[in-house]
Design a protein around this motif. Structure first.
Motif, PDB file in Angstrom:
ATOM      1  N   GLU A 153      -2.408   1.896  -4.344  1.00 13.12           N
ATOM      2  CA  GLU A 153      -3.838   1.677  -5.653  1.00 13.12           C
ATOM      3  C   GLU A 153      -4.707   0.553  -5.371  1.00 13.12           C
ATOM      4  O   GLU A 153      -5.720   1.070  -5.403  1.00 13.12           O
ATOM      5  CB  GLU A 153      -3.101   2.719  -6.922  1.00 13.12           C
ATOM      6  CG  GLU A 153      -2.483   3.643  -6.242  1.00 13.12           C
ATOM      7  CD  GLU A 153      -2.747   4.684  -7.885  1.00 13.12           C
ATOM      8  OE1 GLU A 153      -2.319   5.612  -8.236  1.00 13.12           O
ATOM      9  OE2 GLU A 153      -1.697   3.381  -9.243  1.00 13.12           O
ATOM     10  N   GLU A 194      -6.501   0.043  -2.159  1.00 18.85           N
ATOM     11  CA  GLU A 194      -7.432   0.954  -1.616  1.00 18.85           C
ATOM     12  C   GLU A 194      -8.338   1.040  -2.384  1.00 18.85           C
ATOM     13  O   GLU A 194      -9.728   0.974  -1.875  1.00 18.85           O
ATOM     14  CB  GLU A 194      -6.398   1.638  -1.846  1.00 18.85           C
ATOM     15  CG  GLU A 194      -5.365   2.069  -0.883  1.00 18.85           C
ATOM     16  CD  GLU A 194      -4.890   3.402  -0.259  1.00 18.85           C
ATOM     17  OE1 GLU A 194      -4.251   4.229   1.069  1.00 18.85           O
ATOM     18  OE2 GLU A 194      -4.695   4.894  -1.285  1.00 18.85           O
ATOM     19  N   LYS A 195      -7.866   0.149  -3.976  1.00 22.64           N
ATOM     20  CA  LYS A 195      -9.334   0.792  -4.749  1.00 22.64           C
ATOM     21  C   LYS A 195     -10.173  -0.050  -4.758  1.00 22.64           C
ATOM     22  O   LYS A 195     -11.610  -0.411  -4.291  1.00 22.64           O
ATOM     23  CB  LYS A 195      -8.763  -0.034  -6.309  1.00 22.64           C
ATOM     24  CG  LYS A 195      -9.734   0.150  -7.662  1.00 22.64           C
ATOM     25  CD  LYS A 195      -9.603   0.000  -8.791  1.00 22.64           C
ATOM     26  CE  LYS A 195     -10.543  -0.108  -9.982  1.00 22.64           C
ATOM     27  NZ  LYS A 195     -10.440  -0.750 -11.365  1.00 22.64           N
ATOM     28  N   GLU A 207      -6.920   1.828  10.844  1.00 22.19           N
ATOM     29  CA  GLU A 207      -5.820   1.955  10.015  1.00 22.19           C
ATOM     30  C   GLU A 207      -4.791   1.287  11.049  1.00 22.19           C
ATOM     31  O   GLU A 207      -4.840   1.852  12.215  1.00 22.19           O
ATOM     32  CB  GLU A 207      -5.247   2.857   9.143  1.00 22.19           C
ATOM     33  CG  GLU A 207      -5.781   2.923   8.179  1.00 22.19           C
ATOM     34  CD  GLU A 207      -5.368   4.557   6.949  1.00 22.19           C
ATOM     35  OE1 GLU A 207      -4.197   5.058   8.073  1.00 22.19           O
ATOM     36  OE2 GLU A 207      -5.035   3.874   6.091  1.00 22.19           O
ATOM     37  N   THR A 245       0.939   1.292   7.698  1.00 19.08           N
ATOM     38  CA  THR A 245       0.192   0.353   5.627  1.00 19.08           C
ATOM     39  C   THR A 245       0.985   0.477   4.393  1.00 19.08           C
ATOM     40  O   THR A 245       2.236   1.047   4.694  1.00 19.08           O
ATOM     41  CB  THR A 245      -1.282   1.813   6.059  1.00 19.08           C
ATOM     42  OG1 THR A 245      -0.458   2.886   5.485  1.00 19.08           O
ATOM     43  CG2 THR A 245      -1.424   1.896   7.305  1.00 19.08           C
ATOM     44  N   TYR A 270       1.055   2.310   2.801  1.00 18.39           N
ATOM     45  CA  TYR A 270       1.370   3.607   2.360  1.00 18.39           C
ATOM     46  C   TYR A 270       2.963   3.984   2.993  1.00 18.39           C
ATOM     47  O   TYR A 270       3.456   5.170   2.128  1.00 18.39           O
ATOM     48  CB  TYR A 270       0.506   4.443   2.515  1.00 18.39           C
ATOM     49  CG  TYR A 270       0.487   6.671   2.931  1.00 18.39           C
ATOM     50  CD1 TYR A 270       0.326   6.955   1.564  1.00 18.39           C
ATOM     51  CD2 TYR A 270       1.463   7.184   4.050  1.00 18.39           C
ATOM     52  CE1 TYR A 270       1.561   8.547   0.833  1.00 18.39           C
ATOM     53  CE2 TYR A 270       1.605   8.661   3.533  1.00 18.39           C
ATOM     54  CZ  TYR A 270       1.567   9.159   3.112  1.00 18.39           C
ATOM     55  OH  TYR A 270       2.339  10.128   2.513  1.00 18.39           O
TER      56      TYR A 270
END
Length: 391
Positions: free
Chosen positions: A104, A107-108, A307, A311, A313
């Motif tokens: 998070e 990505e933020k 990407e 990643t 994720y």
């Protein structure tokens, strides 16, 4: 480069060698002598024992994390603060909660993030995956990955607080991602059954484990991991589908065998236990372990503004699967995989295993016998009676 130890040096060799245009500018190490030695060995213009100083260095475009697991999050947050692209060694976090925070955060911050899972970049894996994706094995039913060796190199791995776990976290992260690759990274892992124990080492964490990961489409992933295996580094993968099978041996018994008395030998291969007797050197460790293809993918993706294949994720999903494995090892039950963030397919069911033969029968098997006849084994749709026909 954050970290000057074993993996940091592996990364440095690949970074400077594969594309020949990427250079390590700054090295951070917790020990001054280690930072100076690394800088000297790899021609770094800057060294420091202050992590933020390395991350914020004006000439640094990308931060590569090769630190103990408990330091990953602090390093990632510094990259977010200074808007630096970040790539990190595995596992992403010590658990899924930690991994989710890092996912998070990057990505933020809108920064490039890559998960350095080298074993899904090995030449053999990439070739096998190409065959799987082309349909050569049909529908994938089972994927098994094994990584075993006598134990890791550095002291922090053996400390439960710093590492976050034992061989499940250290090695299982590789195995889970390999299986995800073959089964499909968009297929949701739903539950895990795991056995783990501390069989040999005087540590708090597990040194041996075997686990099963069930996927939403009915496929099964299997991992076998150990810090107690004697004989070197054993990396093997298997994948089975309705139309075929692939076996991969990445490190032991790969066609290069040597006998020596050991008088002139030194380092031969990662985690080799001996330098005498019959040995199994690896032709090109950096390439065979996937480092070259991994960094090429990372930097090529960065330059294209896309990407990479792996990643944060992916690291988060792996951590969530391993959390379920740890829970299962304690409860002795199938435990659900808790994924607060899922970006793949949903609502899948197990495909039908009924193969149409004719209007009245399903086909179980067909084969040619040693005497040349073709035999069919079929099942009556209404009665369920199984019979055979010889043509």
């Amino acid at each position: 480069m954050l970290g000057s130890g074993f993996i940091g040096r592996f990364y440095a060799e690949s970074l400077h060698g594969q594309r020949s245009r990427d250079r390590i500018i700054s090295i951070y190490s917790r020990r001054e002598e280690s930072a100076k030695k690394f800088a000297s060995d790899y021609g770094c213009t800057h060294w420091t024992v202050e992590m933020e100083e390395a991350v914020s260095h004006p000439d640094v475009d990308v931060v590569c994390i090769s630190l103990p697991n408990n330091l990953h999050e602090a390093a990632v947050l510094l990259c977010c603060k200074h808007k630096k692209a970040v790539i990190t060694t595995k596992p992403l976090g010590r658990n899924a909660v930690e991994a989710k925070r890092m996912l998070e955060a990057v990505e933020k911050a809108g920064i490039f993030n890559g998960y350095l899972e080298d074993l899904v970049y090995t030449p053999k894996f990439l070739k096998a995956l190409e065959s799987v994706k082309s349909g050569a094995l049909g529908r994938i039913l089972w994927s098994k990955s094994r990584e075993t060796h006598p134990g890791p190199h550095s002291d922090w791995f053996w400390d439960l607080e710093q590492a976050g776990g034992g061989c499940i976290l250290d090695l299982g992260c590789h195995c889970v991602e390999i299986a995800r690759g073959f089964i499909g990274k968009d297929i949701k892992p739903v539950e895990v059954m795991c056995w783990a124990d501390t069989q040999v080492k005087p540590i708090e964490a597990e040194d041996h484990a075997i686990g099963l990961v069930k996927y939403e489409n009915g496929a099964i992933g299997q991992f076998e991991v150990s810090w107690t295996f004697r004989g070197g580094l054993d990396l093997r993968d298997e994948v089975m589908g309705t139309e075929g099978t692939i076996w991969i041996n990445n490190f032991l018994r790969t066609g290069f065998e040597m006998f020596t008395t050991g008088k002139g030998g030194d380092y031969l291969a990662e985690k080799a236990e001996s330098n005498s007797g019959w040995l199994f050197p690896v032709g090109d460790e950096l390439n065979d372990l996937g480092y070259n293809h991994m960094f090429t993918d990372m930097f090529s993706a960065m330059e294209k503004g896309i990407e990479p294949k792996e990643t944060f994720y992916d690291g988060y999903v792996v951590n969530a699967v391993l959390d379920a494995a740890y829970k299962s090892a304690k409860t002795k039950l199938w435990e659900p995989v808790q994924l607060d963030i899922w970006r793949g397919q949903t609502g899948l069911t197990k495909p039908s295993n009924l193969v149409e033969f004719d209007a009245d029968h399903y086909l179980i098997k067909e084969e040619t016998t040693h005497y040349g006849a073709k035999k069919l084994i079929i099942k009556n749709k209404k009665s369920g009676v199984i019979s055979e026909r010889v043509l």
